[in-house]
Scaffold this active site. Structure first.
Site, mmCIF file in Angstrom:
data_model
loop_
_atom_site.group_PDB
_atom_site.id
_atom_site.type_symbol
_atom_site.label_atom_id
_atom_site.label_comp_id
_atom_site.label_asym_id
_atom_site.label_seq_id
_atom_site.Cartn_x
_atom_site.Cartn_y
_atom_site.Cartn_z
ATOM 1 N N ASP A 193 -3.534 -8.943 7.915
ATOM 2 C CA ASP A 193 -2.388 -8.748 8.805
ATOM 3 C C ASP A 193 -2.408 -7.356 9.430
ATOM 4 O O ASP A 193 -1.809 -7.140 10.488
ATOM 5 C CB ASP A 193 -1.065 -9.007 8.078
ATOM 6 C CG ASP A 193 -0.914 -8.223 6.792
ATOM 7 O OD1 ASP A 193 -1.899 -7.648 6.313
ATOM 8 O OD2 ASP A 193 0.205 -8.199 6.235
ATOM 9 N N GLY A 214 14.324 -12.474 -6.643
ATOM 10 C CA GLY A 214 15.523 -13.004 -5.985
ATOM 11 C C GLY A 214 16.473 -11.987 -5.404
ATOM 12 O O GLY A 214 17.624 -12.325 -5.107
ATOM 13 N N VAL A 231 -4.461 -7.568 -1.200
ATOM 14 C CA VAL A 231 -3.823 -8.865 -1.430
ATOM 15 C C VAL A 231 -4.400 -9.942 -0.522
ATOM 16 O O VAL A 231 -4.671 -11.058 -0.946
ATOM 17 C CB VAL A 231 -2.288 -8.749 -1.231
ATOM 18 C CG1 VAL A 231 -1.624 -10.118 -1.280
ATOM 19 C CG2 VAL A 231 -1.688 -7.832 -2.288
ATOM 20 N N CYS A 259 0.836 -1.194 0.000
ATOM 21 C CA CYS A 259 0.000 0.000 0.000
ATOM 22 C C CYS A 259 0.873 1.248 0.000
ATOM 23 O O CYS A 259 2.103 1.179 -0.038
ATOM 24 C CB CYS A 259 -0.886 0.014 1.258
ATOM 25 S SG CYS A 259 -1.836 -1.497 1.492
ATOM 26 N N LEU A 261 -3.392 -1.634 -2.024
ATOM 27 C CA LEU A 261 -3.320 -2.712 -2.995
ATOM 28 C C LEU A 261 -3.799 -3.956 -2.254
ATOM 29 O O LEU A 261 -3.110 -4.462 -1.366
ATOM 30 C CB LEU A 261 -1.890 -2.895 -3.501
ATOM 31 C CG LEU A 261 -1.667 -4.008 -4.532
ATOM 32 C CD1 LEU A 261 -2.387 -3.687 -5.831
ATOM 33 C CD2 LEU A 261 -0.177 -4.205 -4.786
#
Length: 608
Positions: free
Chosen positions: A101, A376, A53, A2, A51
């Site tokens: 969360d 990565g 999720v 966000c 955003l």
């Protein structure tokens, strides 16, 4: 992921400036295109763009909680990967209304106060306003994956995920002083930790948290890389690394929206993609993988010490091995040059030029297919994969191994800064302060002692530059990128693994290769390190040369900071000196000054 922003004042009524806070919200809207919210109180303006999720409907922000201990409001940017474990512990004291969360972070603070951050495994930046105690708590994740900038202006604290949002507040000056000039010319695209470059703008440092109240702002560090004795055999170390990495990747695959991976054909992204593909197959799903290349790179690629081979054949090998649905993004010079401006707006500063711009374009394409991607980043910093770890001469150089260009850079500084900036001292002090901060043990060998310094240098500088890049370029298109190698448990463990294990059999990241050898085809497992791909097409040099020449033919604020004669010399292509490691040579140096000019104009930056 966000965007967050806000302001706190105990001297004025914040509700009078709603238009200002709407402008700040608009500046971070790309970070959170799904939902937006603002809560205003007399003391606080708390701003969010989301955003979505996890728990798409239940996780709306700003989120509030009222209980016996007071009234709280949170704005939060991030992902907490141990949400379930913490929620289970909190359920003894709280009921939960969502699966998000955000609610876990908020109630963790209510329960444990500032010590809540010590329990978190994740990437985050957040602010929690405590209405009863008249204070706000700020925190940033241990490694610094998620950003949090702030400015102390008169009697208020103003904060935001990105610099452009701060610049929307009328109390924040759009000014550069000698310190800012030194950062832009001598250090960029890196930044001194905590420095926001623009006068008055600072950044909450990684692994820092604290309170702002009427008494002021007080931040503290709650985590660092610590040295301890590690008594494990190589076989035990291999097993430990494998367990940590598999756990980190699997935790980070949790999402209520589609998850995909970056795939360069190198060791790090291939490991993540392999684990992700395996987990998805268990669910009857196919992993989508994404790669980037440049028009005619096959024609112009030249192998070097830093980039021994190009990516496509390894990508094809890996995509076939995984059985993934693979997507290519091929970028041509005109769109790459055009995206230099967008990359400045995304970063809020001039940056890594073509590798910023190409990543921005790449993320834009990925966003068409998914909302969450795994990448990565940071394996090389943690496992010692860069050439400057392994080349004995480079690693013993007394200075930043990726930036040995201070004398060259200082030639560009305008005369007005000559009396204020000692270039060599500015850069060397930054290097020495970081190297000296590396925690060591009396039992360390000379090599392991230096490797701790190298890890700290990479952690605080090179890695932060790459994390800045990945966050801003991805979030510009509302794409959340997760970085499993940045799990703090991996970082703190590897800090204490001796170099001979990390460099197993004299191969870069030999330990990582050994730990994950069952997950990769041999061709990819033993591929030499190759960095993020950049264009080798000579048309890029021609295009940026023409663009900078056009800038200098008109009025430009650039020459207030940079000597015109040095820019003209640059355009004659007389020098090809590395500006920033292997990533920035002559074409990129020219492009950097194009970005600097655009940045000064776009954000109306003044030199003082």
């Amino acid at each position: 992921m966000c965007g967050i922003a806000g302001a706190i004042s105990f001297a004025e009524d914040m509700r009078a400036d709603m238009k200002v806070y709407e402008n700040m919200q608009r500046a971070i809207l790309r970070r959170g295109p799904d939902q937006r919210g603002i809560i205003m109180t007399k003391e606080a303006a708390l701003i969010h763009t989301r955003l979505a999720v996890i728990d798409i409907e239940g996780g709306r922000q700003p989120m509030t909680y009222s209980g016996e201990n007071g009234n709280y409001i949170i704005v939060y940017n991030g992902e907490l990967y141990n949400t379930d474990g913490i929620r289970s512990e909190l359920e003894k004291d709280f009921s939960f209304e969502t699966r998000s969360d955000t609610e876990v972070v908020l109630k963790s603070f209510v329960k444990w106060g500032e010590n809540c951050v010590e329990r978190f495994n994740g990437i985050y930046a957040f602010a929690i306003y405590d209405e009863v105690r008249h204070r706000v708590f700020l925190a940033r994740d241990r490694i610094g994956v998620k950003p949090l900038f702030y400015a102390l202006c008169q009697d208020k604290l103003i904060f935001a995920s990105e610099i452009p949002a701060l610049l929307e507040h009328p109390d924040v000056p759009h000014e550069i002083d000698s310190r800012g000039a030194a950062e832009l010319v001598l250090m960029a695209p890196g930044r001194t930790s905590g420095c926001g470059v623009i006068r008055g703008i600072e950044e909450v440092k990684p692994a820092c948290c604290g309170f702002y109240s009427a008494e002021g702002l007080e931040l503290k560090k709650y985590w660092k890389l610590s040295a301890y004795e590690l008594d494990e055999t190589f076989e035990q170390t291999v097993e430990h690394v494998r367990e940590l990495l598999l756990d980190s990747i699997r935790r980070q695959l949790v999402s209520d929206v589609p998850v995909c991976t970056f795939l360069s054909g190198g060791l790090d992204s291939s490991i993540i993609s392999s684990v992700a593909a395996s987990e998805m197959k268990k669910q009857g799903k196919t992993l989508h993988t994404f790669s980037v290349d440049y028009r005619d790179n096959d024609k112009y690629f030249k192998k070097s010490h830093f980039q021994p081979n190009s990516d496509p054949e390894y990508i094809r090998c890996m995509a076939e091995y995984l059985g993934s649905e693979h997507h290519w993004t091929v970028i041509d010079t005109p769109e790459l040059v055009s995206a230099l401006d967008d990359a400045v707006e995304a970063r809020g500063l001039p940056g890594m030029v073509d590798v910023d711009a190409s990543l921005l374009l790449f993320c834009r394409e990925i966003k068409k297919h998914g909302t969450v991607a795994l990448s990565g980043e940071c394996a090389d910093e943690i496992f010692g994969g860069y050439p400057w770890y392994r080349d004995k001469d480079i690693r013993m150089t007394d200075g930043f191994p990726w930036a040995q260009s201070t004398a060259y850079r200082s030639r560009f500084l305008a005369e007005r800064f000559a009396g204020d900036i000692d270039a060599e001292e500015y850069v060397y002090n930054a290097y020495r302060n970081t190297a000296d901060s590396a925690e060591k043990l009396p039992s360390d060998s000379a090599t392991d002692s230096r490797m701790r310094e190298m890890t700290q240098l990479n952690f605080d500088w090179f890695m932060q530059t790459l994390l800045d890049r990945k966050d801003r370029m991805s979030m510009y298109s509302g794409l959340e990128v997760r970085v499993p190698f940045c799990d703090h448990r991996i970082a703190e463990y590897l800090y204490n693994v001796k170099w001979e294990y990390k460099d197993w059999q004299g191969r870069e990241k030999g330990l990582l290769r050994e730990a994950m050898k069952e997950w990769l085809p041999e061709k990819v497992l033993y591929r030499m390190k190759s960095p993020y791909p950049k264009t080798h097409n000579p048309s890029f040099l021609a295009a940026v040369t023409e663009k900078l020449r056009g800038i200098l033919s008109d009025d430009t604020p650039l020459t207030e900071m940079i000597k015109r004669e040095e820019l003209e010399r640059l355009l004659r292509h007389e020098d090809n000196i590395q500006w920033y490691g292997q990533l920035m040579n002559l074409p990129q140096t020219i492009a950097y000054f194009i970005q600097l000019d655009y940045w000064m104009k776009k954000f109306n930056i003044k030199i003082i």
